[in-house]
Design an enzyme around this catalytic site. Structure first.
Site, PDB file in Angstrom:
ATOM      1  N   SER A   1       0.735  -1.025   0.068  1.00  0.00           N
ATOM      2  CA  SER A   1       0.124  -0.010  -0.027  1.00  0.00           C
ATOM      3  C   SER A   1       1.047   1.339   0.078  1.00  0.00           C
ATOM      4  O   SER A   1       1.542   1.542  -0.985  1.00  0.00           O
ATOM      5  CB  SER A   1      -1.186  -0.375   1.139  1.00  0.00           C
ATOM      6  OG  SER A   1      -2.092   0.718   0.924  1.00  0.00           O
TER       7      SER A   1
ATOM      8  N   ASP B   1     -10.680  -5.212  -2.618  1.00  0.00           N
ATOM      9  CA  ASP B   1     -10.071  -4.236  -1.761  1.00  0.00           C
ATOM     10  C   ASP B   1     -10.799  -3.018  -1.808  1.00  0.00           C
ATOM     11  O   ASP B   1     -10.885  -2.420  -2.870  1.00  0.00           O
ATOM     12  CB  ASP B   1      -8.711  -4.072  -2.578  1.00  0.00           C
ATOM     13  CG  ASP B   1      -7.706  -3.219  -1.549  1.00  0.00           C
ATOM     14  OD1 ASP B   1      -8.107  -2.309  -1.078  1.00  0.00           O
ATOM     15  OD2 ASP B   1      -6.592  -3.380  -1.695  1.00  0.00           O
TER      16      ASP B   1
ATOM     17  N   HIS C   1      -7.535  -5.787   1.691  1.00  0.00           N
ATOM     18  CA  HIS C   1      -6.162  -5.075   1.587  1.00  0.00           C
ATOM     19  C   HIS C   1      -5.253  -5.467   3.075  1.00  0.00           C
ATOM     20  O   HIS C   1      -4.360  -5.169   2.981  1.00  0.00           O
ATOM     21  CB  HIS C   1      -6.773  -3.629   1.982  1.00  0.00           C
ATOM     22  CG  HIS C   1      -5.607  -2.662   1.553  1.00  0.00           C
ATOM     23  ND1 HIS C   1      -5.189  -2.384   0.149  1.00  0.00           N
ATOM     24  CD2 HIS C   1      -4.830  -1.878   2.147  1.00  0.00           C
ATOM     25  CE1 HIS C   1      -3.992  -1.427   0.072  1.00  0.00           C
ATOM     26  NE2 HIS C   1      -3.999  -1.125   1.217  1.00  0.00           N
TER      27      HIS C   1
HETATM   28  N1  LIG Z   1      -7.428   2.719   9.916  1.00  0.00           N
HETATM   29  C1  LIG Z   1      -7.542   3.076   8.500  1.00  0.00           C
HETATM   30  C2  LIG Z   1      -6.926   1.862   7.603  1.00  0.00           C
HETATM   31  C3  LIG Z   1      -5.765   1.904   7.604  1.00  0.00           C
HETATM   32  C4  LIG Z   1      -5.151   0.618   7.074  1.00  0.00           C
HETATM   33  O1  LIG Z   1      -5.919  -0.436   6.374  1.00  0.00           O
HETATM   34  N2  LIG Z   1      -3.830   0.416   6.986  1.00  0.00           N
HETATM   35  C5  LIG Z   1      -3.281  -0.480   6.203  1.00  0.00           C
HETATM   36  C6  LIG Z   1      -2.504  -0.157   5.128  1.00  0.00           C
HETATM   37  S1  LIG Z   1      -3.331   0.859   4.086  1.00  0.00           S
HETATM   38  C7  LIG Z   1      -2.224   1.683   2.998  1.00  0.00           C
HETATM   39  O2  LIG Z   1      -1.021   2.209   3.375  1.00  0.00           O
HETATM   40  C8  LIG Z   1      -2.375  -1.507   6.967  1.00  0.00           C
HETATM   41  O3  LIG Z   1      -1.637  -2.175   6.647  1.00  0.00           O
HETATM   42  N3  LIG Z   1      -2.989  -1.579   8.362  1.00  0.00           N
HETATM   43  C9  LIG Z   1      -2.372  -2.596   9.448  1.00  0.00           C
HETATM   44  C10 LIG Z   1      -2.805  -3.805   9.568  1.00  0.00           C
HETATM   45  O4  LIG Z   1      -2.108  -4.532  10.326  1.00  0.00           O
HETATM   46  O5  LIG Z   1      -3.653  -4.255   8.821  1.00  0.00           O
HETATM   47  C11 LIG Z   1      -9.109   3.346   8.082  1.00  0.00           C
HETATM   48  O6  LIG Z   1      -9.771   3.391   9.225  1.00  0.00           O
HETATM   49  O7  LIG Z   1      -9.371   3.152   7.096  1.00  0.00           O
END
Ligand SMILES: N[C@@H](CCC(=O)N[C@@H](CSC=O)C(=O)NCC(=O)O)C(=O)O
Length: 307
Positions: A152, A248, A284
């Site tokens: 991401s 996603d 995602h």
């Molecule tokens: N909190 C956010 C969403 C944040 C999220 O989904 N982060 C992803 C990466 S997104 C792009 O860089 C991630 O890897 N999160 C950590 C995990 O352990 O899944 C929202 O509320 O939309």
């Protein structure tokens, strides 16, 4: 600065080290994880290194604990570095207000706009300070064999860092990367904040779909994106309606735009191989990353172990 090792954890026959060091570029202590495969202690040969850049809200722990890159890395004899995604605790006004800007959202750029110039220098940290410190402290790592991958925001980091530094990394791959940040809400917000609204040239310098147009010579990039449409080796089909249902959400919201990257690569030459695999049903999350992690380590190994 030398590293403090705060924990050593056995993983897939090797060791996951939890490290911390004071970094000049980010003006703070940076934490990270370093996976040393079993070959690092059983052989005199130096081992190659794969950098995994994580996404928004992450630290170096997300990939190390949930990405499962260690599985293939242990078999191939590749070390994996899991850095943090931003400086921490700089007391910059607004740094902890939103999940997609400031802490946990450094976007792998060097900010040129105040007040973020104070330490939001993740580009310099990842490309210069961290590797230099690692290769000085861990003599078993081979500084001449580095590859890079990410998820991401980290996929954006991996693609742009690779494309901006020809010859520095042997390969790049990405999981659901932000592929054209100058044209998506996450990227626009970050670049406006870190560079300024009027710095369009600077924005382009950190946009993978712009950078790939300038790449000279062959490319071999693997990108996985969770969705339900098939793309393969630059054979591009742009869906008129993004698929609904599983998949996603960020892709559906237009945050990732991988088609734009493939299109730009394809237009810049026949020798640019971008294998964009749309993976049905996945979201995602790290369930997606861990499922395809072996393939991304294999992709890096193909280049890291070739010579
Ligand atoms: N909190 C956010 C969403 C944040 C999220 O989904 N982060 C992803 C990466 S997104 C792009 O860089 C991630 O890897 N999160 C950590 C995990 O352990 O899944 C929202 O509320 O939309």
């Amino acid at each position: 600065m030398p590293f403090e090792t705060t924990a050593t954890i056995a993983s897939f026959g090797g060791k996951l080290l939890k490290l911390a060091h004071k970094a000049t570029s980010t003006s703070c202590e940076m934490k990270l994880n370093l996976y040393l495969p079993p070959q690092s202690s059983s052989s005199d040969k130096k081992i190659p290194v794969l950098f995994y850049l994580a996404g928004l809200t992450c630290t170096g722990d997300n990939g190390a604990e949930k990405g499962f890159l260690q599985h293939a890395a242990s078999k191939k004899g590749i070390a994996v570095v899991y850095p943090d995604t931003s400086p921490r605790g700089l007391q910059v006004e607004g740094e902890d207000v939103a999940y997609d800007f400031g802490s946990g959202a450094g976007f792998y750029v060097d900010a040129t706009k105040e007040p973020w110039t104070k330490g939001y220098k993740m580009y310099t940290y990842i490309t210069e300070e961290l590797p230099k410190a690692l290769f000085e402290s861990f003599k078993q790592l081979d500084g001449s064999r580095m590859s890079i991958t990410g998820h991401s925001m980290g996929g954006h980091g991996a693609l742009t860092i690779f494309l901006k530094n020809p010859g520095k990394y042997r390969s790049v791959s990405a999981f659901a990367p932000i592929s054209n940040p100058i044209n998506c809400p996450w990227g626009e917000k970050a670049f406006k904040g870190y560079f300024g609204e009027d710095q369009q040239q600077k924005w382009k310098e950190h946009d993978a779909s712009e950078l790939v147009k300038q790449w000279k010579g062959p490319l071999d990039i693997l990108i996985d994106v969770p969705q339900t449409t098939i793309y393969f080796n630059s054979q591009l089909t742009i869906p008129s309606h993004p698929a609904q249902g599983t998949g996603d959400n960020f892709y559906k919201q237009g945050q990732l735009l991988p088609e734009n990257f493939v299109k730009a690569a394809k237009e810049s030459g026949d020798d640019k191989k971008v294998e964009l695999r749309m993976q049905p049903d996945y979201d995602h999350s790290y369930f997606f990353i861990s499922t395809f992690a072996d393939d991304h380590v294999e992709h890096a190994a193909k280049h890291l172990l070739a010579w």
